[in-house]
Design an enzyme around this catalytic site. Structure first.
Site, PDB file in Angstrom:
ATOM      1  N   ARG A 155     -55.826 -73.596  59.512  1.00 24.03           N
ATOM      2  CA  ARG A 155     -54.197 -74.167  59.325  1.00 24.03           C
ATOM      3  C   ARG A 155     -53.700 -74.948  60.600  1.00 24.03           C
ATOM      4  O   ARG A 155     -52.941 -75.873  60.282  1.00 24.03           O
ATOM      5  CB  ARG A 155     -53.399 -72.935  59.173  1.00 24.03           C
ATOM      6  CG  ARG A 155     -51.906 -73.174  58.465  1.00 24.03           C
ATOM      7  CD  ARG A 155     -51.265 -72.184  57.953  1.00 24.03           C
ATOM      8  NE  ARG A 155     -50.793 -71.367  58.862  1.00 24.03           N
ATOM      9  CZ  ARG A 155     -50.135 -70.100  58.867  1.00 24.03           C
ATOM     10  NH1 ARG A 155     -49.858 -69.818  57.508  1.00 24.03           N
ATOM     11  NH2 ARG A 155     -50.045 -69.220  59.791  1.00 24.03           N
TER      12      ARG A 155
ATOM     13  N   LYS B 285     -46.795 -76.335  59.811  1.00 20.96           N
ATOM     14  CA  LYS B 285     -46.339 -75.340  60.666  1.00 20.96           C
ATOM     15  C   LYS B 285     -45.802 -75.734  62.001  1.00 20.96           C
ATOM     16  O   LYS B 285     -46.299 -75.831  62.961  1.00 20.96           O
ATOM     17  CB  LYS B 285     -47.166 -74.182  61.017  1.00 20.96           C
ATOM     18  CG  LYS B 285     -46.563 -72.978  61.358  1.00 20.96           C
ATOM     19  CD  LYS B 285     -47.475 -71.825  61.029  1.00 20.96           C
ATOM     20  CE  LYS B 285     -47.007 -70.427  61.840  1.00 20.96           C
ATOM     21  NZ  LYS B 285     -45.733 -69.869  60.986  1.00 20.96           N
TER      22      LYS B 285
HETATM   23  N1  PMP Z   1     -43.478 -69.413  55.677  1.00 22.77           N
HETATM   24  C1  PMP Z   1     -42.909 -69.840  56.720  1.00 22.77           C
HETATM   25  C2  PMP Z   1     -41.687 -70.681  56.619  1.00 22.77           C
HETATM   26  C3  PMP Z   1     -43.265 -68.809  57.846  1.00 22.77           C
HETATM   27  O1  PMP Z   1     -42.607 -69.249  59.143  1.00 22.77           O
HETATM   28  C4  PMP Z   1     -44.261 -68.028  57.811  1.00 22.77           C
HETATM   29  C5  PMP Z   1     -44.520 -67.074  59.116  1.00 22.77           C
HETATM   30  N2  PMP Z   1     -44.911 -67.918  59.926  1.00 22.77           N
HETATM   31  C6  PMP Z   1     -44.944 -67.750  56.806  1.00 22.77           C
HETATM   32  C7  PMP Z   1     -44.509 -68.620  55.504  1.00 22.77           C
HETATM   33  C8  PMP Z   1     -45.933 -66.619  56.391  1.00 22.77           C
HETATM   34  O2  PMP Z   1     -47.106 -67.219  57.095  1.00 22.77           O
HETATM   35  P1  PMP Z   1     -48.301 -66.220  57.589  1.00 22.77           P
HETATM   36  O3  PMP Z   1     -48.391 -65.088  56.631  1.00 22.77           O
HETATM   37  O4  PMP Z   1     -49.307 -66.994  57.982  1.00 22.77           O
HETATM   38  O5  PMP Z   1     -47.767 -65.381  58.918  1.00 22.77           O
END
Ligand code: PMP
Length: 282
Positions: A50, A145
């Site tokens: 990612r 991200k």
């Molecule tokens: N959506 C958003 C907007 C986030 O900030 C996060 C956490 N970083 C997630 C989803 C969940 O991602 P992950 O399971 O990889 O932490």
């Protein structure tokens, strides 16, 4: 506590980034948060994949290959005085005279730190948490991200202001995700979560929940979730690296289903725990 900055491990309190860093000026950077259990990173490959996708969206070359990332993360994990950690990784476009357009020949800034991993408490798991809803007013590349999190910050604060744990986001009548989490509902015997796409972050923890559902023999589908379906759901869950999987039992001050996490949550949560790294587990 130690951090990593541009090739050096040093105490976090001593780390300095120039004010002309584009992360500081423009939010021109991306990040990851990797959960570490018993000093073993969980789903590191998926996080590194990612990160590569996010960098690609910013038209940036990855500063390191995966083997190098792994060794840097291993070293940082070893330097921290606690076993369960959240490893934060940030890459920005680097330091240059302020101008919106990309600078030429600038090295990216690479920063990492490890914090204690704070997972849900026993009462939160037993009772679930409160969430609110708000209009999703973010940009149209929520699959990246990005460190530019102003909208997410403001949306999360709405929840905090109301004593809730998360803000679930609705765009044009459809659920996207939470301010810092992905969202699942249980409806008509199925677990449902919105499909990945530009309007939400493809969660690594969400993949763990998908694996848990498969192993439990529970049907899980990715399809759009309307606001009406969200409000009528038997159960609502949020997922993230630190929240793991957590039941939302109150939505906009009204109970979700019968107001308890419920048996399907308990099965998914138990299976989720079994998938985490643990001593003696490969
Ligand atoms: N959506 C958003 C907007 C986030 O900030 C996060 C956490 N970083 C997630 C989803 C969940 O991602 P992950 O399971 O990889 O932490």
């Amino acid at each position: 506590m130690h951090c990593y900055l541009n090739g050096e491990f040093l105490p976090t309190a001593e780390a300095r980034v120039p004010v002309l860093d584009r992360g500081f000026l423009f939010g021109d950077g991306v990040y990851e948060v990797i959960p570490v259990y018993g000093r073993r990173p969980f789903r590191l490959d998926a996080h590194l994949r990612r990160l590569r996708r996010s960098l690609d969206a910013l038209r940036m070359d990855p500063p390191h290959d995966d083997a190098h990332w792994r060794s840097l993360i291993t070293e940082l994990v070893a330097r921290q005085p606690f076993d369960d950690q959240g490893i934060y990784v940030q890459v920005t476009r680097g330091v240059a005279k302020r101008d919106h357009a990309f600078p030429k020949d600038v090295a990216p800034t690479v920063f990492m730190m490890g914090n204690p991993l704070v997972t849900p408490t026993a009462p939160q798991l037993a009772q679930g948490v409160a969430a609110i809803t708000a209009a999703d007013n973010r940009w149209l590349r929520c699959d990246v991200k990005s460190t530019a999190l102003l909208a997410n910050v403001l949306l999360r604060q709405l929840a905090v202001d109301q004593g809730a744990a998360e803000t679930l986001l609705l765009r044009d009548g459809w659920l996207t995700e939470g301010s810092a989490s992905n969202v699942f509902i249980v409806a008509g015997g199925e677990i449902v979560t919105p499909p990945n796409g530009p309007l939400l972050l493809p969660g690594v923890t969400a993949e763990v929940v998908e694996d848990a559902a498969r192993l439990e023999g529970l049907p899980l589908v990715r399809r759009p979730v309307s606001e009406a379906a969200l409000r009528a759901a038997e159960a609502v869950w949020i997922t993230s690296a630190s929240r793991e999987v957590l039941a939302v039992t109150t939505l906009d001050a009204r109970p979700v289903g019968n107001g308890r996490p419920g048996p399907i949550f308990e099965r998914i949560h138990r299976r989720f725990q079994s998938l985490k790294p643990a001593p003696g587990r490969p």
